[in-house]
Scaffold this motif. Structure first.
Motif, short mmCIF file in Angstrom:
data_model
loop_
_atom_site.label_atom_id
_atom_site.label_comp_id
_atom_site.label_asym_id
_atom_site.label_seq_id
_atom_site.Cartn_x
_atom_site.Cartn_y
_atom_site.Cartn_z
N THR A 45 0.83 -1.20 0.00
CA THR A 45 0.00 0.00 0.00
C THR A 45 0.87 1.25 0.00
O THR A 45 1.46 1.62 1.03
CB THR A 45 -0.91 0.00 1.25
N TYR A 157 -1.90 -20.19 10.56
CA TYR A 157 -0.94 -19.14 10.96
C TYR A 157 0.20 -19.75 11.77
O TYR A 157 1.38 -19.54 11.47
CB TYR A 157 -1.66 -18.06 11.77
N THR A 192 -1.71 -4.45 17.04
CA THR A 192 -1.73 -3.99 15.65
C THR A 192 -3.07 -4.39 15.05
O THR A 192 -3.89 -5.03 15.72
CB THR A 192 -0.60 -4.65 14.82
N1 LIG Z 1 1.00 -8.26 16.17
C1 LIG Z 1 1.40 -9.35 16.82
O1 LIG Z 1 0.99 -9.63 17.97
C2 LIG Z 1 2.38 -10.28 16.19
C3 LIG Z 1 2.84 -11.35 16.97
C4 LIG Z 1 3.75 -12.23 16.42
C5 LIG Z 1 4.20 -12.05 15.12
N2 LIG Z 1 3.73 -11.00 14.38
C6 LIG Z 1 4.24 -10.86 13.03
O2 LIG Z 1 4.80 -9.57 12.89
C7 LIG Z 1 4.71 -9.15 11.52
C8 LIG Z 1 4.07 -7.77 11.46
O3 LIG Z 1 2.74 -7.90 11.92
P1 LIG Z 1 1.87 -6.68 12.49
O4 LIG Z 1 1.17 -7.20 13.67
O5 LIG Z 1 2.68 -5.45 12.56
O6 LIG Z 1 0.77 -6.59 11.34
P2 LIG Z 1 0.33 -5.42 10.33
O7 LIG Z 1 0.19 -4.16 11.07
O8 LIG Z 1 -0.83 -5.93 9.57
O9 LIG Z 1 1.60 -5.35 9.38
C9 LIG Z 1 1.83 -6.32 8.40
C10 LIG Z 1 2.59 -5.65 7.28
O10 LIG Z 1 2.81 -6.59 6.22
C11 LIG Z 1 2.48 -5.98 4.99
N3 LIG Z 1 2.07 -7.01 4.04
C12 LIG Z 1 1.05 -7.90 4.19
N4 LIG Z 1 0.96 -8.65 3.09
C13 LIG Z 1 1.94 -8.23 2.23
C14 LIG Z 1 2.34 -8.62 0.94
N5 LIG Z 1 1.72 -9.60 0.26
N6 LIG Z 1 3.38 -7.98 0.36
C15 LIG Z 1 4.01 -6.97 1.02
N7 LIG Z 1 3.68 -6.57 2.25
C16 LIG Z 1 2.64 -7.19 2.84
C17 LIG Z 1 1.36 -5.02 5.33
O11 LIG Z 1 1.26 -3.95 4.42
P3 LIG Z 1 0.24 -3.91 3.19
O12 LIG Z 1 -1.03 -4.57 3.65
O13 LIG Z 1 0.11 -2.48 2.89
O14 LIG Z 1 0.94 -4.67 2.13
C18 LIG Z 1 1.83 -4.49 6.68
O15 LIG Z 1 2.68 -3.38 6.54
C19 LIG Z 1 3.92 -10.25 10.81
O16 LIG Z 1 4.81 -11.13 10.18
C20 LIG Z 1 3.19 -10.95 11.94
O17 LIG Z 1 2.86 -12.28 11.63
C21 LIG Z 1 2.84 -10.12 14.88
#
Ligand SMILES: NC(=O)c1ccc[n+]([C@@H]2O[C@H](COP(=O)([O-])OP(=O)(O)OC[C@H]3O[C@@H](n4cnc5c(N)ncnc54)[C@H](OP(=O)(O)O)[C@@H]3O)[C@@H](O)[C@H]2O)c1
Length: 257
Positions: A45, A157, A192
């Motif tokens: 995005t 997941y 998030t």
């Molecule tokens: N939040 C938690 O509690 C948590 C816990 C453990 C692990 N994680 C991991 O941490 C990472 C970040 O998660 P978050 O919680 O910060 O989620 P988030 O706010 O949804 O961020 C995810 C990011 O990935 C990008 N993305 C998704 N699909 C994509 C694609 N096909 N190509 C390029 N970019 C893509 C999104 O941007 P666009 O949609 O604009 O592309 C967004 O910037 C993830 O790998 C998640 O599994 C999160």
């Protein structure tokens, strides 16, 4: 002795952050830039990436879909032309849909496998030859504590994140003797848009800025497994070693599912 090169001095470091438009990635981009790194922002995005880059110098934006191998090659080549090398590639992009066993569809399974598991593999395929040629640099893969043991809602997941843990271990075995860092990040709960879908009270919930600080802290120490918050993740590591009878009972009790 640390398992990886300690990343403590950021001024001038060329960091490519994929998944930089929202959540933990956006917070990490900002923190790294404040530390003096040159951070290239990628994601799907453009508006979200531009919002992160706004009013900050030296944050090029490269829109890409991390599930497309050609996009990895295209942006890698653009950054090499711009920077002449890449010091750190951070694969933050990921997606989560809470799923119970009876809700599983092939489409949801494929979507999460594509972004959570295949994207880090495409990243390695695109970047490892370059890091080897440079004889240095590193790769950061973001998994999750959901990958450590089965948890309701984490169907697909959790399996993808377990596989990322495995993939990172094997990458490490191959690359650390070549002086290339492989850093595995296993966050607990971070507030998030992903976790906003969880309909339960998340223990030890962090803000994205706290998660970014914890990641930097782990990189500075050259850790392989950067997991946080440790009061929560250490308990989970212990729980994963319980006999199944006890673990399944505990998992039901904690999630209420
Ligand atoms: N939040 C938690 O509690 C948590 C816990 C453990 C692990 N994680 C991991 O941490 C990472 C970040 O998660 P978050 O919680 O910060 O989620 P988030 O706010 O949804 O961020 C995810 C990011 O990935 C990008 N993305 C998704 N699909 C994509 C694609 N096909 N190509 C390029 N970019 C893509 C999104 O941007 P666009 O949609 O604009 O592309 C967004 O910037 C993830 O790998 C998640 O599994 C999160």
């Amino acid at each position: 002795m640390s398992l990886n090169p300690r990343l403590q001095h950021w001024p001038g470091q060329r960091v490519w952050l994929v998944g930089a438009g929202h959540g933990i990635g956006a917070a990490l981009a900002e923190t790294l830039q404040q530390q003096g790194a040159r951070v290239a922002l990628s994601g799907r995005t453009e508006a979200a990436l531009q919002a992160v880059a706004q009013q900050r110098p030296d944050m090029p934006v490269h829109v890409m879909d991390a599930t497309q191998p050609d996009d990895w090659a295209r942006v890698r080549d653009a950054l090499l032309a711009e920077w002449g090398g890449i010091d750190l590639v951070i694969v933050m992009a990921g997606d989560y849909t809470p799923l119970r066993a009876w809700e599983l569809t092939p489409e949801t399974a494929r979507r999460m496998v594509d972004i959570n598991l295949l994207a880090p593999m495409y990243a390695a395929a695109a970047c490892v030859p370059q890091l080897m040629a440079q004889q240095g640099g590193g790769l950061v893969l973001v998994a999750s504590v959901a990958g450590w043991s089965g948890m309701s809602n984490g169907l697909v997941y959790g399996a993808t994140k377990a596989a990322v843990n495995h993939f990172a271990q094997t990458l490490y075995l191959d690359l650390h003797r070549h002086g290339i860092g492989v850093y595995l990040v296993n966050p607990g709960f971070v507030a998030t848009r992903l976790t906003a879908q969880n309909g339960f009270a998340m223990p030890a919930l962090l803000r994205p800025e706290q998660a970014a600080d914890a990641i930097l802290h782990g990189l500075a120490r050259g850790r392989f497994d950067i997991h946080f918050p440790r009061r929560f993740t250490l308990a989970l590591k212990l729980a994963a070693h319980l006999p199944y009878r006890l673990y399944f009972w505990l998992a039901h009790k904690v999630t209420g599912l």
